[in-house]
Write a protein that holds these residues in place. Structure first.
Motif, PDB file in Angstrom:
ATOM      1  N   CYS A  21       0.848  -1.191   0.000  1.00 58.05           N
ATOM      2  CA  CYS A  21       0.000   0.000   0.000  1.00 58.05           C
ATOM      3  C   CYS A  21       0.880   1.236   0.000  1.00 58.05           C
ATOM      4  O   CYS A  21       1.708   1.401   0.885  1.00 58.05           O
ATOM      5  CB  CYS A  21      -0.915  -0.009   1.217  1.00 58.05           C
ATOM      6  SG  CYS A  21      -1.665   1.590   1.548  1.00 58.05           S
ATOM      7  N   PRO A  22       0.720   2.104  -0.978  1.00 57.50           N
ATOM      8  CA  PRO A  22       1.542   3.313  -1.024  1.00 57.50           C
ATOM      9  C   PRO A  22       1.023   4.469  -0.165  1.00 57.50           C
ATOM     10  O   PRO A  22       1.612   5.539  -0.164  1.00 57.50           O
ATOM     11  CB  PRO A  22       1.508   3.699  -2.509  1.00 57.50           C
ATOM     12  CG  PRO A  22       0.216   3.157  -3.025  1.00 57.50           C
ATOM     13  CD  PRO A  22      -0.174   1.994  -2.145  1.00 57.50           C
ATOM     14  N   HIS A  23      -0.074   4.243   0.578  1.00 62.98           N
ATOM     15  CA  HIS A  23      -0.675   5.354   1.335  1.00 62.98           C
ATOM     16  C   HIS A  23      -0.014   5.537   2.697  1.00 62.98           C
ATOM     17  O   HIS A  23      -0.674   5.458   3.730  1.00 62.98           O
ATOM     18  CB  HIS A  23      -2.175   5.115   1.520  1.00 62.98           C
ATOM     19  CG  HIS A  23      -2.897   5.081   0.221  1.00 62.98           C
ATOM     20  ND1 HIS A  23      -3.434   3.919  -0.310  1.00 62.98           N
ATOM     21  CD2 HIS A  23      -3.151   6.056  -0.667  1.00 62.98           C
ATOM     22  CE1 HIS A  23      -3.994   4.202  -1.466  1.00 62.98           C
ATOM     23  NE2 HIS A  23      -3.840   5.484  -1.718  1.00 62.98           N
ATOM     24  N   HIS A  45      -5.670  -0.848   4.565  1.00 62.56           N
ATOM     25  CA  HIS A  45      -5.330  -1.384   3.247  1.00 62.56           C
ATOM     26  C   HIS A  45      -4.409  -2.594   3.317  1.00 62.56           C
ATOM     27  O   HIS A  45      -4.272  -3.317   2.335  1.00 62.56           O
ATOM     28  CB  HIS A  45      -4.662  -0.291   2.390  1.00 62.56           C
ATOM     29  CG  HIS A  45      -5.606   0.801   1.994  1.00 62.56           C
ATOM     30  ND1 HIS A  45      -5.250   1.825   1.160  1.00 62.56           N
ATOM     31  CD2 HIS A  45      -6.906   1.012   2.308  1.00 62.56           C
ATOM     32  CE1 HIS A  45      -6.288   2.639   0.987  1.00 62.56           C
ATOM     33  NE2 HIS A  45      -7.303   2.164   1.686  1.00 62.56           N
ATOM     34  N   CYS A  85      -6.661  -0.266  -1.502  1.00 63.84           N
ATOM     35  CA  CYS A  85      -6.101   0.920  -2.162  1.00 63.84           C
ATOM     36  C   CYS A  85      -7.043   1.498  -3.224  1.00 63.84           C
ATOM     37  O   CYS A  85      -7.071   2.703  -3.430  1.00 63.84           O
ATOM     38  CB  CYS A  85      -4.749   0.583  -2.784  1.00 63.84           C
ATOM     39  SG  CYS A  85      -3.464   0.361  -1.543  1.00 63.84           S
TER      40      CYS A  85
HETATM   41 ZN   LIG Z   1      -3.438   1.832   0.092  1.00 64.48          ZN
END
Ligand SMILES: [Zn+2]
Length: 453
Positions: free
Chosen positions: A121-123, A133, A401
Motif C-alpha cells: 500500500c503506497p498510502h 489497506h 487501495c
Molecule cells: Zn493503500
C-alpha cells in the motif's frame, strides 16, 4: 519485451488443489480459502514430446482492478500480493526437459497472509488508511468466483467496474532460438476465492468523509400538528448503532441475524397532557406505526487514483447517475407490522436529581419545567430482526487501495398523525470470524504498519 508462444497443443498442464472433491479431474468450480489457511496443490505437466524449458514459476497473485467510464480510458490495476513458490533444483527434472508422455507433478503451498507486506500500500502518509489497506481484501466483482460451494451468488458489486481477484499462476519459459530472450511457452491460471477473517485485531475505523454525514441515529417529529385536542405531541425515534455482523467460523449455512433496537420517546403537548390528566389519563392517544420499512445497503466505492480521498467519495454525473460507486439495496422483510408497547415515564418521579429547580413550587417557574407540573412522557422499544439473506454474498466490510465496501442499515417509519416520516440510517459492519486457535500468518516483512508521515 517477452513473447508468448502457445504450446497448449502439445502440452497439458493442470493446476489442482489438494482436498478438491474433484480430485483427478479438472477443477470446475472455485475453491474458497480464509486468511491464515494454506492453499496446497500441485501442477501436473504432460508433454507429447520432449520439451526443453529454462524457467518454471508458480506464484500466487492478488490483484485489484478498477475502471471508470469516461471519454478517455480511465483504468487502474494494483497487484497487492505476489507470493512465489520456492522451487529447488531437486523439484525439477534435470536436465530441464519434460520427457514426452511422462507425467510430472510439482507441488506448491501458499499461506494466505492475514496482513499484506508494507509496500503493498503506497498510502503511507495516512497510518489508519494504510493499516486498513494492509488487510487482504476479499475476492469481489468477478462473476466466475462469486459462488460458494459451486453456486453463484451475487456479491452486490458493480458489474465489470471493479474487482479483486486471486490467482495461482504457472509459467514455463525458455530462451528464444533467435533472440535468446525468455519466452513464455505456457501460462496456466487458476482462480481461488479469498475471504479475509479477522480475529482480535479489528479493522481500523476510517473517517468516511461525506458518507458519514448520511448517518442519522435520531429522528424527531410532531404528532398530530393539525389535530385539535388530544393526540398532539413530539416523538423522537432513536436507532441503536448495530454491532458487527459476524460470518460464523467455517462459513456454514447458518443465517446471520441480529436484533436491532429502536427507541421511541413520546412527549404529549401540555394541552393534551392536561386533557388526559383531567379525565384520569384515558383519552390520550399514543402514536402507532402505520408502516415500517428497512433495508441494508451494500455500497461499493472505487477509484483509479492512489492520491484521492480514502475511502473514495461518491461521484455522480450531470444526470445524477453513479460514476464510481454502486449502492445495492436489500430490503428487509417483516412478517407483520409491530405494535408499540408504551410505558409512561414521569420525568420528576423517575429522576428527582435531574430537577433543575428544587425549590420550584406552584407559581411561575423556569421555561421547560412548566408551571411546576410533572412532565409526562411515554417510551417504547422495538426489536427489529436484521438477517443477511442467503441468496446474496455479503463479503466482509473492507477498505483497499482502490476499492472499499461498506454497509449501512436504514429505517423509514410512518407514524399515525405525523406529518412526515421518520428516517434513520446507521453504519453497519460485516466481518468473518477467525479461528481463535489459529495464529496470525505473517508473511515476510509483514504486520508492521508504517507510521512514518
Ligand atoms: Zn493503500
Amino acid at each position: 519485451m517477452k513473447r508468448t508462444i502457445d504450446c497448449t497443443h502439445m502440452l497439458k498442464v493442470d493446476i489442482r488443489l489438494k482436498n478438491s472433491p474433484l480430485q483427478g479431474s479438472t477443477q470446475t468450480y472455485v475453491q474458497s480459502f480464509a486468511t491464515g489457511e494454506t492453499i496446497d496443490g500441485a501442477v501436473s505437466i504432460l508433454s507429447q514430446d520432449d520439451l526443453i524449458f529454462e524457467n518454471l514459476h508458480i506464484s500466487f497473485i492478488g490483484e485489484q482492478s478498477t475502471s471508470i467510464p469516461s471519454a478517455k480510458p480511465n483504468k487502474a490495476t494494483h497487484e497487492f500480493l505476489h507470493l512465489i513458490q520456492p522451487l529447488p533444483e531437486s523439484a525439477l527434472p534435470s536436465p530441464k526437459v519434460f520427457r514426452g508422455r511422462t507425467k510430472y507433478e510439482i507441488p506448491f503451498s501458499f499461506l494466505v497472509p492475514d496482513y499484506l507486506p508494507t509496500p503493498a500500500c503506497p498510502h503511507s502518509s495516512h497510518p489508519l488508511v494504510k493499516a486498513a489497506h494492509l488487510h487482504p481484501p476479499p475476492s469481489i466483482g468477478d462473476a466466475t468466483i462469486a459462488g460458494f460451494g459451486g453456486r453463484l451468488r451475487d456479491d452486490l458489486a458493480p458489474e465489470t467496474a471493479c474487482k479483486v481477484v486471486y490467482t495461482i499462476i504457472f509459467k514455463l519459459e525458455r530462451p528464444s532460438i533467435t533472440t535468446r530472450a525468455q519466452e513464455t511457452i505456457m501460462d496456466k491460471r487458476l482462480k481461488v476465492r479469498i475471504k479475509p477473517h479477522v480475529g482480535e485485531i479489528p479493522l481500523p475505523d476510517l473517517d468516511l468523509g461525506a458518507i458519514a454525514d448520511e448517518y442519522r441515529l435520531v429522528s424527531r417529529g410532531d404528532i398530530g400538528p393539525h389535530n385539535k385536542g388530544a393526540g398532539k405531541g413530539k416523538l423522537a425515534v432513536t436507532l441503536e448503532q448495530p454491532e458487527c455482523f459476524w460470518h460464523p467460523l467455517g462459513d456454514t449455512v447458518r443465517l446471520i441475524s441480529k436484533a436491532v433496537r429502536l427507541f421511541f420517546v413520546y412527549t404529549p403537548s401540555s394541552a393534551s397532557a392536561s386533557a388526559s390528566a383531567g379525565s384520569q389519563g384515558n383519552i390520550i392517544t399514543l402514536p402507532e406505526l402505520k408502516s415500517l420499512r428497512a433495508q441494508i445497503t451494500a455500497t461499493t466505492l472505487y477509484t483509479t487514483k492512489f492520491d484521492g480521498p480514502h475511502p473514495p467519495q461518491r461521484q455522480r454525473d450531470f444526470f445524477g447517475r453513479p460514476i464510481n460507486f454502486r449502492d445495492a439495496d436489500i430490503p428487509l422483510e417483516f412478517p407483520s407490522l409491530p405494535q408499540l408497547r408504551w410505558e409512561r415515564m414521569d420525568a420528576q418521579a423517575a429522576d428527582p436529581n435531574q430537577s433543575p429547580n428544587p425549590e420550584a413550587g406552584p407559581g411561575p417557574g423556569p421555561p421547560g419545567s412548566g408551571s411546576g407540573e410533572t412532565e409526562i412522557s411515554y417510551i417504547a422499544t422495538l426489536l427489529v430482526p436484521v438477517t443477511l439473506t442467503k441468496d446474496k454474498s455479503f463479503v466482509p466490510t473492507f477498505h483497499s487501495c482502490l476499492i472499499s465496501r461498506i454497509y449501512s442499515l436504514s429505517f423509514q417509519l410512518e407514524v399515525k398523525g405525523a406529518s412526515s416520516s421518520f428516517r434513520l440510517k446507521a453504519p453497519m459492519q460485516i466481518a468473518a470470524e477467525r479461528d481463535p486457535s489459529a495464529l496470525p500468518s505473517y508473511n515476510a516483512s509483514l504486520g508492521v504498519i508504517d507510521t512514518e508521515p
